[in-house]
Design an enzyme around this catalytic site. Structure first.
Site, short mmCIF file in Angstrom:
data_model
loop_
_atom_site.label_atom_id
_atom_site.label_comp_id
_atom_site.label_asym_id
_atom_site.label_seq_id
_atom_site.Cartn_x
_atom_site.Cartn_y
_atom_site.Cartn_z
CE LYS A 24 -3.54 2.10 3.00
NZ LYS A 24 -4.24 1.96 4.29
CB THR A 36 1.62 2.70 5.09
OG1 THR A 36 2.82 2.01 5.52
CG2 THR A 36 0.52 1.71 4.79
CB ILE A 40 -3.60 -6.74 1.92
CG1 ILE A 40 -3.22 -6.29 3.34
CG2 ILE A 40 -2.36 -6.91 1.05
CD1 ILE A 40 -2.59 -7.40 4.17
CB THR A 53 5.40 -10.66 16.13
OG1 THR A 53 6.14 -10.21 17.25
CG2 THR A 53 3.93 -10.37 16.39
CG ASP A 54 9.07 -12.21 19.84
OD1 ASP A 54 8.49 -11.17 19.47
OD2 ASP A 54 10.26 -12.21 20.24
CD GLU A 55 5.95 -6.94 20.01
OE1 GLU A 55 4.96 -6.38 20.52
OE2 GLU A 55 6.84 -6.34 19.42
CE1 TYR A 91 2.73 -5.52 14.77
CE2 TYR A 91 3.91 -6.13 16.79
CZ TYR A 91 3.74 -6.23 15.41
OH TYR A 91 4.57 -7.05 14.69
CE LYS A 143 1.94 -9.70 12.67
NZ LYS A 143 2.00 -9.63 11.16
#
Ligand code: NAD
Length: 316
Positions: free
Chosen positions: A35, A37, A61, A125-127, A151, A155
């Protein structure tokens, strides 16, 4: 017949490194949809812009109609990097994160359901696992999903959708969960680029809280080689952790970079901690090591020197 893959978010940090890596280390033709951004930079694609095995579409997307233009051919795989990625921005406003990270992923799943692509690699992500105390064991693929900021929640939501499409439709999907990446082409708002660019300009370097938050650092090219293995050999429905075996406190990272640049420690400026700041991430990547023999190859000292050189060239 030539094999095609679709990379989303390929004008961003990891996506652009991945395209570079794959053009050098595989025979795939690559379509990039981004996109553009604020975080996407077409300059990140300049090294392969004219490569005959590469093409680019500007599209969102999260918008199914826009996305249709890229499905003029069938893809071997979609590798979904496209996302809003900055935790601080998600704390100010979560909506763009839900659109790009959740709705965007759902749209890609629908195109796979329509057999426009043979599989999806979801770059997570591990987050999504949440935060660890200093003495807790590293996250495995079986750890619970416990995101702590908008965030990581977006995810995690995307991961759950991907999982559900595997369970419901037996869609050929895989998820990779990596630790903090560093390397060339990362947006200067992120931790390591901010340290380097501020230090180069002798500007204050903000450090959240007591500086003792721990992250695991993975050089971006090592991440790309891991994704390549998952793409070619991973089993649908599986999750793969990808770690750097390199845990460091934020303060250690800053001191290391200041030392390499010969800059004084008093550039460090303590600021109020981020809301909901995860204390520690640590990732167990035995599965990808056992299955494919992968392990990180670039030490932090090597990787950070390469990264500094890239930013010096761009900003110096
Ligand atoms: P980035 O912010 O540098 O790049 C994201 C790219 O996605 C940009 O080019 C942006 O223009 C594009 N994009 C955003 N929304 C889009 C949309 N709706 N449609 C099309 N394109 C869109 O991010 P990054 O650091 O390269 O991260 C890539 C992926 O890896 C993300 O999914 C992120 O969650 C994941 N990840 C990153 C890290 C890290 O340390 N950078 C760690 C773990 C996981």
């Amino acid at each position: 017949m030539q094999k095609n893959i679709l990379v989303t978010g390929g004008a961003g940090f990891i996506g652009s490194n991945f395209i570079s890596y794959m053009l050098k280390n595989s025979a795939y033709d690559i379509t990039n949809v981004d996109k553009l951004t604020y975080a996407g930079d077409i300059q990140n694609t300049k090294d392969f812009l004219t490569n005959k095995r590469y093409r680019f579409f500007k599209a969102d997307i999260a918008d199914k109609d826009q996305l249709k233009i890229v499905f003029d051919r069938k893809y071997e795989a979609i590798i979904n990097f496209a996302a809003e990625t900055h935790v601080d921005r998600s704390i100010v406003s979560a909506e763009p994160f839900i659109m790009a990270n959740v709705t965007g992923t759902l749209n890609l799943l629908h195109f796979i359901l329509q057999e426009k692509a043979a599989k999806l690699i979801q770059i997570s992500t591990d987050e999504v696992y949440g935060s660890l105390a200093e003495d807790e064991p590293a996250f495995t693929e079986m750890s619970s999903i416990s995101p702590n900021n908008p965030y990581s929640a977006s995810k995690a939501s995307a991961d759950l959708l991907v999982r559900s499409y595997y369970q419901t439709y037996k869609l050929p999907v895989m998820i990779t969960r990596c630790s903090n990446n560093y390397g060339p082409h990362q947006h200067p708002e992120k931790f390591i680029p901010k340290i380097i660019t501020h230090a180069l300009q002798n500007k204050e370097i903000p450090l959240y809280g007591d500086g003792q938050n721990i992250r695991d650092w993975l050089y971006v090219e090592d991440h790309c080689s891991a994704i390549h293995l998952v793409l070619d050999h991973g089993t649908p429905g599986e999750v793969f952790n990808i770690g750097g075996a390199c845990e460091k406190t934020n303060k250690e990272v800053i001191l290391h970079i200041l030392d390499l640049l010969g800059k004084p420690k008093d550039l460090i400026h303590h600021v109020t901690d981020r809301k909901g700041h995860d204390r520690r991430y640590s990732i167990h990547f035995e599965k990808i090591h056992t299955q494919f023999g992968w392990r990180p190859t670039v030490t932090f000292d090597e990787g950070i020197k390469k990264t500094i050189n890239w930013y010096k060239h761009k900003w110096g």
